[in-house]
Design a protein around this motif. Structure first.
Motif, PDB file in Angstrom:
ATOM      1  N   LEU B 171       0.844  -1.200   0.000  1.00  0.00           N
ATOM      2  CA  LEU B 171       0.000   0.000   0.000  1.00  0.00           C
ATOM      3  C   LEU B 171       0.879   1.250   0.000  1.00  0.00           C
ATOM      4  O   LEU B 171       0.548   2.249  -0.654  1.00  0.00           O
ATOM      5  CB  LEU B 171      -0.925  -0.009   1.225  1.00  0.00           C
ATOM      6  N   GLY B 172       1.984   1.170   0.704  1.00  0.00           N
ATOM      7  CA  GLY B 172       2.911   2.305   0.776  1.00  0.00           C
ATOM      8  C   GLY B 172       3.530   2.630  -0.574  1.00  0.00           C
ATOM      9  O   GLY B 172       3.768   3.801  -0.889  1.00  0.00           O
ATOM     10  N   LEU B 173       3.779   1.602  -1.368  1.00  0.00           N
ATOM     11  CA  LEU B 173       4.298   1.827  -2.727  1.00  0.00           C
ATOM     12  C   LEU B 173       3.325   2.694  -3.523  1.00  0.00           C
ATOM     13  O   LEU B 173       3.724   3.630  -4.217  1.00  0.00           O
ATOM     14  CB  LEU B 173       4.522   0.482  -3.418  1.00  0.00           C
ATOM     15  N   LYS B 174       2.022   2.386  -3.391  1.00  0.00           N
ATOM     16  CA  LYS B 174       0.997   3.193  -4.094  1.00  0.00           C
ATOM     17  C   LYS B 174       0.950   4.617  -3.523  1.00  0.00           C
ATOM     18  O   LYS B 174       0.797   5.595  -4.257  1.00  0.00           O
ATOM     19  CB  LYS B 174      -0.379   2.551  -3.939  1.00  0.00           C
ATOM     20  N   ASP B 197       6.416   5.290   4.513  1.00  0.00           N
ATOM     21  CA  ASP B 197       7.616   5.004   5.294  1.00  0.00           C
ATOM     22  C   ASP B 197       7.845   3.494   5.410  1.00  0.00           C
ATOM     23  O   ASP B 197       8.993   3.026   5.354  1.00  0.00           O
ATOM     24  CB  ASP B 197       7.495   5.626   6.685  1.00  0.00           C
ATOM     25  N   ARG B 198       6.770   2.741   5.539  1.00  0.00           N
ATOM     26  CA  ARG B 198       6.911   1.277   5.617  1.00  0.00           C
ATOM     27  C   ARG B 198       7.439   0.712   4.292  1.00  0.00           C
ATOM     28  O   ARG B 198       8.145  -0.285   4.278  1.00  0.00           O
ATOM     29  CB  ARG B 198       5.562   0.648   5.978  1.00  0.00           C
ATOM     30  N   TYR B 199       7.060   1.359   3.177  1.00  0.00           N
ATOM     31  CA  TYR B 199       7.599   0.925   1.882  1.00  0.00           C
ATOM     32  C   TYR B 199       9.072   1.306   1.748  1.00  0.00           C
ATOM     33  O   TYR B 199       9.907   0.491   1.345  1.00  0.00           O
ATOM     34  CB  TYR B 199       6.794   1.542   0.735  1.00  0.00           C
ATOM     35  N   LEU B 200       9.367   2.559   2.098  1.00  0.00           N
ATOM     36  CA  LEU B 200      10.725   3.078   1.888  1.00  0.00           C
ATOM     37  C   LEU B 200      11.731   2.512   2.883  1.00  0.00           C
ATOM     38  O   LEU B 200      12.900   2.333   2.551  1.00  0.00           O
ATOM     39  CB  LEU B 200      10.725   4.608   2.043  1.00  0.00           C
ATOM     40  N   HIS B 201      11.273   2.280   4.104  1.00  0.00           N
ATOM     41  CA  HIS B 201      12.200   1.951   5.189  1.00  0.00           C
ATOM     42  C   HIS B 201      11.773   0.694   5.927  1.00  0.00           C
ATOM     43  O   HIS B 201      11.344   0.758   7.078  1.00  0.00           O
ATOM     44  CB  HIS B 201      12.286   3.132   6.172  1.00  0.00           C
ATOM     45  N   PRO B 202      11.884  -0.460   5.272  1.00  0.00           N
ATOM     46  CA  PRO B 202      11.487  -1.693   5.959  1.00  0.00           C
ATOM     47  C   PRO B 202      12.319  -1.915   7.223  1.00  0.00           C
ATOM     48  O   PRO B 202      13.497  -1.555   7.258  1.00  0.00           O
ATOM     49  CB  PRO B 202      11.755  -2.785   4.916  1.00  0.00           C
ATOM     50  N   GLN B 203      11.671  -2.477   8.245  1.00  0.00           N
ATOM     51  CA  GLN B 203      12.336  -2.730   9.522  1.00  0.00           C
ATOM     52  C   GLN B 203      12.665  -4.208   9.623  1.00  0.00           C
ATOM     53  O   GLN B 203      11.776  -5.014   9.861  1.00  0.00           O
ATOM     54  CB  GLN B 203      11.391  -2.361  10.685  1.00  0.00           C
ATOM     55  N   PRO B 204      13.937  -4.563   9.453  1.00  0.00           N
ATOM     56  CA  PRO B 204      14.269  -5.990   9.566  1.00  0.00           C
ATOM     57  C   PRO B 204      14.023  -6.462  10.993  1.00  0.00           C
ATOM     58  O   PRO B 204      14.394  -5.783  11.947  1.00  0.00           O
ATOM     59  CB  PRO B 204      15.753  -6.044   9.200  1.00  0.00           C
ATOM     60  N   ARG B 205      13.379  -7.613  11.146  1.00  0.00           N
ATOM     61  CA  ARG B 205      12.943  -8.071  12.470  1.00  0.00           C
ATOM     62  C   ARG B 205      14.040  -8.850  13.185  1.00  0.00           C
ATOM     63  O   ARG B 205      13.840  -9.992  13.626  1.00  0.00           O
ATOM     64  CB  ARG B 205      11.670  -8.907  12.310  1.00  0.00           C
ATOM     65  N   LEU B 206      15.192  -8.197  13.318  1.00  0.00           N
ATOM     66  CA  LEU B 206      16.332  -8.845  13.964  1.00  0.00           C
ATOM     67  C   LEU B 206      16.029  -9.224  15.403  1.00  0.00           C
ATOM     68  O   LEU B 206      16.601 -10.191  15.932  1.00  0.00           O
ATOM     69  CB  LEU B 206      17.557  -7.926  13.903  1.00  0.00           C
ATOM     70  N   ALA B 207      15.114  -8.484  16.029  1.00  0.00           N
ATOM     71  CA  ALA B 207      14.769  -8.778  17.427  1.00  0.00           C
ATOM     72  C   ALA B 207      14.113 -10.146  17.564  1.00  0.00           C
ATOM     73  O   ALA B 207      14.050 -10.692  18.669  1.00  0.00           O
ATOM     74  CB  ALA B 207      13.850  -7.688  17.973  1.00  0.00           C
ATOM     75  N   LEU B 208      13.613 -10.697  16.460  1.00  0.00           N
ATOM     76  CA  LEU B 208      12.960 -12.008  16.522  1.00  0.00           C
ATOM     77  C   LEU B 208      13.923 -13.167  16.244  1.00  0.00           C
ATOM     78  O   LEU B 208      13.548 -14.336  16.418  1.00  0.00           O
ATOM     79  CB  LEU B 208      11.818 -12.079  15.505  1.00  0.00           C
ATOM     80  N   ALA B 209      15.137 -12.872  15.809  1.00  0.00           N
ATOM     81  CA  ALA B 209      16.032 -13.933  15.325  1.00  0.00           C
ATOM     82  C   ALA B 209      16.264 -15.016  16.387  1.00  0.00           C
ATOM     83  O   ALA B 209      16.166 -16.216  16.103  1.00  0.00           O
ATOM     84  CB  ALA B 209      17.360 -13.333  14.867  1.00  0.00           C
ATOM     85  N   GLU B 210      16.566 -14.587  17.586  1.00  0.00           N
ATOM     86  CA  GLU B 210      16.877 -15.542  18.661  1.00  0.00           C
ATOM     87  C   GLU B 210      15.665 -16.422  18.980  1.00  0.00           C
ATOM     88  O   GLU B 210      15.790 -17.645  19.129  1.00  0.00           O
ATOM     89  CB  GLU B 210      17.309 -14.746  19.902  1.00  0.00           C
TER      90      GLU B 210
END
Lengths: 332, 332
Positions: B171-174, B197-210
């Motif tokens: 949706l952010g792309l549109k 902002d969600r389209y332009l700046h994705p938040q990698p979910r590194l906090a979930l890796a462990e």
């Protein structure tokens, strides 16, 4: 986007053409990532190179040759660092109008060099581009911890050595390209073919990796021209060098080209695309290396000696001092 | 060409803009290669993505945003595999007319995301291209040996979970692109900005890796659309799923968009650019994860359950069966 991305269509392409090149660490190219499992006590050397059609190769070069060169230039870096190849990842931006038969030939060439180099594919990403074909390869190799051969280890008194012959790639580019200078016609067909092949199909000197790791104080591969790359090695090491240009090894074909046009000697020394090894080592290490008969299959030729004068290089040709205005090819 | 290539000009650019982002393994970006030194008992997860201007981002997007996204999509892959980032290499093909101020902004954005992700630059290659700006990043992360979270581990009975909210990127792309559909005007400015902002700046979910490494049976990041990426995970695992589309978490802004145009729900589910985590885990693992209060800072929402019917997905929306003709974005 996934490391081994598998959008519909892309999934089929990968399964058909690239999965056969994949090693165990590629997980069949159906996961999001590849795996490297370094042996205990080893470190991973990482090298990466991008190649763009029209910049690094001709768009209508054989696809197998493009693939071979893209991996070979990375294997050349690994060899110079004394590393044994472990695997590579490939990103491929395909231009408008690409065909599956092109891709099949590309993958076949990639498969051959990956097999020869013992360097399987472990992941990748395939995308489309409105621009030229663009490839990027990141390759991995192992060295015992702390044993990567740096650029920065050359010491005063060390010998300066190069592998194989210098200048074939730069001369081969002229012999292979569309605008062939007059001297090309003066060569025999076998000489032209030899030079063009050296440009199209660089041979990474993996056979030297182990010897470099044991004996070299500094090393790098010669990709942007011997003179310019030597300057980088000297800068990184904080030393200078005395170089005998007459000692720089030329192939019979390169000698024939220089006979036809003496100005080509400078192209050979500065032109790049050699993918030979430039290295330094103490004299006793060179003696030890040469004493281990049969240890190396590629000749190493001494072309000079490292001096303590940081950044100062004295080039001599036929006993006279020689200077270079343009050390190496620059992209910018 | 060298991993940390340093042709004249390029050398200065690297020293000025990229060396400050380099980690110890980058060796100051003055050698031919970077080094990875995995801890004993760990393996290296490798992921790679290419991004092309005009295909994966708009050519006039802020350079810092382009850099952030290029690394973030790779960090997202590492997070999905349960890996802790170790470093990355970048190849950058710069188009005609690039400026140093563009490159400075790009490097600044790259530096921020590299710092946030604990993922330093360890090498790269910069070349010129007659085509569009093209980037390729290969990123590395560590997992204890044998603990990479695969795509292929989902088992019948496992819960199907997604992190964060789905559909914001598509949706952010549109909302961000030049041709804005009518529904965009019906959103508030804050909602439009959130989606863009969600389209332009994705938040990698590194906090979930462990947590994924400890509890998940299978995982991947959602980059090509939830429906299509789920199909890939199911295929790799040889299972099926029952999915409640009403349970797919939407942000308030995405809900507002779907209110404005109900057809947008399908775009949210299939559109891609989410960079959220899709994972599966046994119910007891989910309970254990939830019992470890505060262990994860990103919500995981159950959207369904794995079944034994290989390749068969039953989607339900408001109690009725729903089918999808196009699962996900395809490049070809």
């Amino acid at each position: 986007m996934a490391a081994a991305s598998d959008r519909p269509g892309e999934f089929e392409l990968i399964a058909r053409h690239f999965a056969p090149i994949a090693g165990a660490g590629g997980l069949g190219l159906v996961d999001d990532a590849g795996l490297l499992r370094p042996a205990r006590g080893y470190e991973i050397v990482v090298t990466t190179d991008a190649l763009v059609a029209g910049v690094h190769f001709f768009p209508d070069d054989p696809p197998a040759s493009i693939a071979r060169k893209a991996l070979a230039v990375n294997l050349s870096d690994l060899a110079a660092k004394g590393a044994r190849p472990d695997g590579f990842v490939l990103t491929l931006a395909l231009p408008q109008g690409w065909t599956e038969s092109w891709l099949a030939d590309f993958a076949a060439g990639l498969s051959r060099i990956a097999g020869e180099g013992g360097c399987p594919l472990i992941g990748g990403d395939t995308v489309s581009t409105p621009g030229p074909l663009t490839l990027s390869i990141t390759a991995f190799g192992s060295v015992p911890a702390g044993r990567m051969v740096p650029r920065s280890g050359a010491k005063p008194g060390d010998l300066v050595l190069v592998s194989g012959t210098i200048g074939d790639g730069a001369l081969g580019l002229k012999a292979h390209g569309p605008a062939r200078p007059a001297w090309v016609a003066q060569l025999g067909a076998a000489e032209r073919d030899f030079l063009a092949d050296r440009y199209l199909h660089p041979q990474p000197r993996l056979a030297l990796a182990e010897a470099l790791q044991r004996h070299a104080s500094a090393a790098m591969d010669v990709s942007d021209g011997l003179i310019g790359d030597l300057a980088k090695l000297l800068k990184a090491s904080g030393v200078g060098a005395d170089i005998e240009l007459d000692a720089v090894p030329l192939s019979p074909a390169a000698r024939a080209a220089v006979m036809a046009d003496p100005a080509l000697a400078e192209l050979a020394w500065t032109g790049g695309d050699d993918y030979e090894i430039l290295c330094t080592m103490p004299e006793r290490e060179y003696s030890a290396l040469m004493a281990g008969a049969g240890e190396i299959s590629v000749p190493l030729t001494q072309i000079g000696r490292i001096t303590a004068e940081a950044g100062v290089v004295h080039y001599r040709e036929k006993g006279r001092v020689r200077e270079f205005a343009h050390g190496s090819f620059s992209h910018f």
